[in-house]
Write a protein that holds these residues in place. Structure first.
Motif, PDB file in Angstrom:
ATOM      1  N   VAL A   4       0.805  -1.226   0.000  1.00  0.00           N
ATOM      2  CA  VAL A   4       0.000   0.000   0.000  1.00  0.00           C
ATOM      3  C   VAL A   4       0.837   1.274   0.000  1.00  0.00           C
ATOM      4  O   VAL A   4       0.331   2.339  -0.321  1.00  0.00           O
ATOM      5  N   ASN A   5       2.116   1.154   0.340  1.00  0.00           N
ATOM      6  CA  ASN A   5       3.026   2.298   0.257  1.00  0.00           C
ATOM      7  C   ASN A   5       3.706   2.377  -1.103  1.00  0.00           C
ATOM      8  O   ASN A   5       4.623   3.176  -1.298  1.00  0.00           O
ATOM      9  N   LEU A   6       3.276   1.514  -2.024  1.00  0.00           N
ATOM     10  CA  LEU A   6       3.792   1.435  -3.393  1.00  0.00           C
ATOM     11  C   LEU A   6       5.260   1.034  -3.462  1.00  0.00           C
ATOM     12  O   LEU A   6       5.975   1.391  -4.383  1.00  0.00           O
ATOM     13  N   GLU A   7       5.679   0.276  -2.454  1.00  0.00           N
ATOM     14  CA  GLU A   7       7.035  -0.275  -2.437  1.00  0.00           C
ATOM     15  C   GLU A   7       6.964  -1.725  -2.900  1.00  0.00           C
ATOM     16  O   GLU A   7       6.013  -2.440  -2.567  1.00  0.00           O
ATOM     17  N   GLN A   8       7.966  -2.149  -3.660  1.00  0.00           N
ATOM     18  CA  GLN A   8       8.014  -3.538  -4.099  1.00  0.00           C
ATOM     19  C   GLN A   8       8.122  -4.445  -2.881  1.00  0.00           C
ATOM     20  O   GLN A   8       8.881  -4.164  -1.966  1.00  0.00           O
ATOM     21  N   ILE A  53      -5.471 -12.501   1.649  1.00  0.00           N
ATOM     22  CA  ILE A  53      -4.545 -11.612   0.955  1.00  0.00           C
ATOM     23  C   ILE A  53      -5.318 -11.059  -0.237  1.00  0.00           C
ATOM     24  O   ILE A  53      -5.922 -11.820  -0.992  1.00  0.00           O
ATOM     25  N   ALA A  54      -5.311  -9.749  -0.382  1.00  0.00           N
ATOM     26  CA  ALA A  54      -5.986  -9.118  -1.520  1.00  0.00           C
ATOM     27  C   ALA A  54      -4.939  -8.639  -2.515  1.00  0.00           C
ATOM     28  O   ALA A  54      -3.921  -8.069  -2.128  1.00  0.00           O
ATOM     29  N   ILE A  55      -5.217  -8.892  -3.783  1.00  0.00           N
ATOM     30  CA  ILE A  55      -4.343  -8.424  -4.857  1.00  0.00           C
ATOM     31  C   ILE A  55      -5.195  -7.607  -5.820  1.00  0.00           C
ATOM     32  O   ILE A  55      -6.099  -8.141  -6.460  1.00  0.00           O
ATOM     33  N   SER A  56      -4.898  -6.329  -5.883  1.00  0.00           N
ATOM     34  CA  SER A  56      -5.625  -5.436  -6.776  1.00  0.00           C
ATOM     35  C   SER A  56      -4.910  -5.363  -8.124  1.00  0.00           C
ATOM     36  O   SER A  56      -3.695  -5.341  -8.187  1.00  0.00           O
ATOM     37  N   ASN A  79      -2.849  -6.076   1.655  1.00  0.00           N
ATOM     38  CA  ASN A  79      -3.227  -5.691   0.298  1.00  0.00           C
ATOM     39  C   ASN A  79      -1.985  -5.460  -0.551  1.00  0.00           C
ATOM     40  O   ASN A  79      -1.052  -4.802  -0.120  1.00  0.00           O
ATOM     41  N   TYR A  80      -2.043  -6.021  -1.750  1.00  0.00           N
ATOM     42  CA  TYR A  80      -0.962  -5.847  -2.721  1.00  0.00           C
ATOM     43  C   TYR A  80      -1.540  -5.252  -3.995  1.00  0.00           C
ATOM     44  O   TYR A  80      -2.734  -5.396  -4.284  1.00  0.00           O
ATOM     45  N   LEU A  81      -0.669  -4.641  -4.768  1.00  0.00           N
ATOM     46  CA  LEU A  81      -1.046  -4.079  -6.058  1.00  0.00           C
ATOM     47  C   LEU A  81      -0.259  -4.770  -7.160  1.00  0.00           C
ATOM     48  O   LEU A  81       0.973  -4.764  -7.153  1.00  0.00           O
ATOM     49  N   ASP A  82      -0.992  -5.373  -8.079  1.00  0.00           N
ATOM     50  CA  ASP A  82      -0.429  -5.894  -9.328  1.00  0.00           C
ATOM     51  C   ASP A  82      -0.775  -4.825 -10.363  1.00  0.00           C
ATOM     52  O   ASP A  82      -1.794  -4.900 -11.041  1.00  0.00           O
ATOM     53  N   GLU A  83       0.052  -3.783 -10.405  1.00  0.00           N
ATOM     54  CA  GLU A  83      -0.257  -2.597 -11.205  1.00  0.00           C
ATOM     55  C   GLU A  83      -0.532  -2.956 -12.659  1.00  0.00           C
ATOM     56  O   GLU A  83       0.257  -3.635 -13.313  1.00  0.00           O
ATOM     57  N   ASN A  84      -1.710  -2.554 -13.116  1.00  0.00           N
ATOM     58  CA  ASN A  84      -2.202  -2.820 -14.469  1.00  0.00           C
ATOM     59  C   ASN A  84      -2.463  -4.309 -14.723  1.00  0.00           C
ATOM     60  O   ASN A  84      -2.647  -4.719 -15.864  1.00  0.00           O
ATOM     61  N   GLY A  85      -2.491  -5.114 -13.675  1.00  0.00           N
ATOM     62  CA  GLY A  85      -2.829  -6.528 -13.798  1.00  0.00           C
ATOM     63  C   GLY A  85      -1.868  -7.360 -14.613  1.00  0.00           C
ATOM     64  O   GLY A  85      -2.248  -8.390 -15.167  1.00  0.00           O
ATOM     65  N   VAL A  86      -0.629  -6.945 -14.686  1.00  0.00           N
ATOM     66  CA  VAL A  86       0.360  -7.614 -15.534  1.00  0.00           C
ATOM     67  C   VAL A  86       0.555  -9.083 -15.133  1.00  0.00           C
ATOM     68  O   VAL A  86       0.476  -9.983 -15.969  1.00  0.00           O
ATOM     69  N   ILE A  87       0.790  -9.315 -13.846  1.00  0.00           N
ATOM     70  CA  ILE A  87       1.030 -10.682 -13.379  1.00  0.00           C
ATOM     71  C   ILE A  87      -0.258 -11.497 -13.442  1.00  0.00           C
ATOM     72  O   ILE A  87      -0.263 -12.650 -13.882  1.00  0.00           O
TER      73      ILE A  87
END
Length: 127
Positions: A4-8, A53-56, A79-87
């Motif tokens: 959520v802090n946009l860190e890998q 675990i949530a993956i957005s 919560n995790y971010l899969d930015e643009n759903g690539v993975i």
């Protein structure tokens, strides 16, 4: 993935008997509608061996909204971010919400479990 802090951050499965991995995005109406019931299930079983675990898969331009949704819905799990759903796309996840229920060994035991069925399973297995 990003936190959520946009860190890998490497996604690590929590120690739990059952883990629900929930794929969603901040503009997905069915995703958002299920959050209150997911929170109820989580609160009932988090101390008995259940975790989420949530993956957005939010797009870059919606990252601010993703963070806002986590706060306004008071989503308590990781919560995790899969930015643009690539993975997610590479794993052929194309409809939302999509979820995977894992056992304590990280083995998928069910895909797209309905919340009523999840609640029933947890009530039977986690006492």
């Amino acid at each position: 993935l990003k936190n959520v802090n946009l860190e890998q951050e490497k996604l690590l499965l929590p120690k739990a008997e059952y883990i629900l991995i929930d794929f969603w995005f901040s503009r997905c109406k069915p995703c958002l509608e299920q959050v209150p019931e997911l929170i109820n299930i989580y609160e009932s079983y988090k101390n008995k061996g259940f975790n989420i675990i949530a993956i957005s898969v939010d797009r870059s331009e919606n990252i601010e909204l993703w963070n806002k949704r986590i706060i306004e819905k008071e989503i308590p799990w990781k919560n995790y971010l899969d930015e643009n759903g690539v993975i997610s796309l590479s794993e052929k996840i194309i409809s939302y919400p999509t979820n995977y229920l894992l056992d304590k060994n990280g083995i998928i035991i069910q895909r797209n479990i309905e919340l009523k069925d999840l609640k029933k399973l947890l009530s039977e297995k986690l006492k």
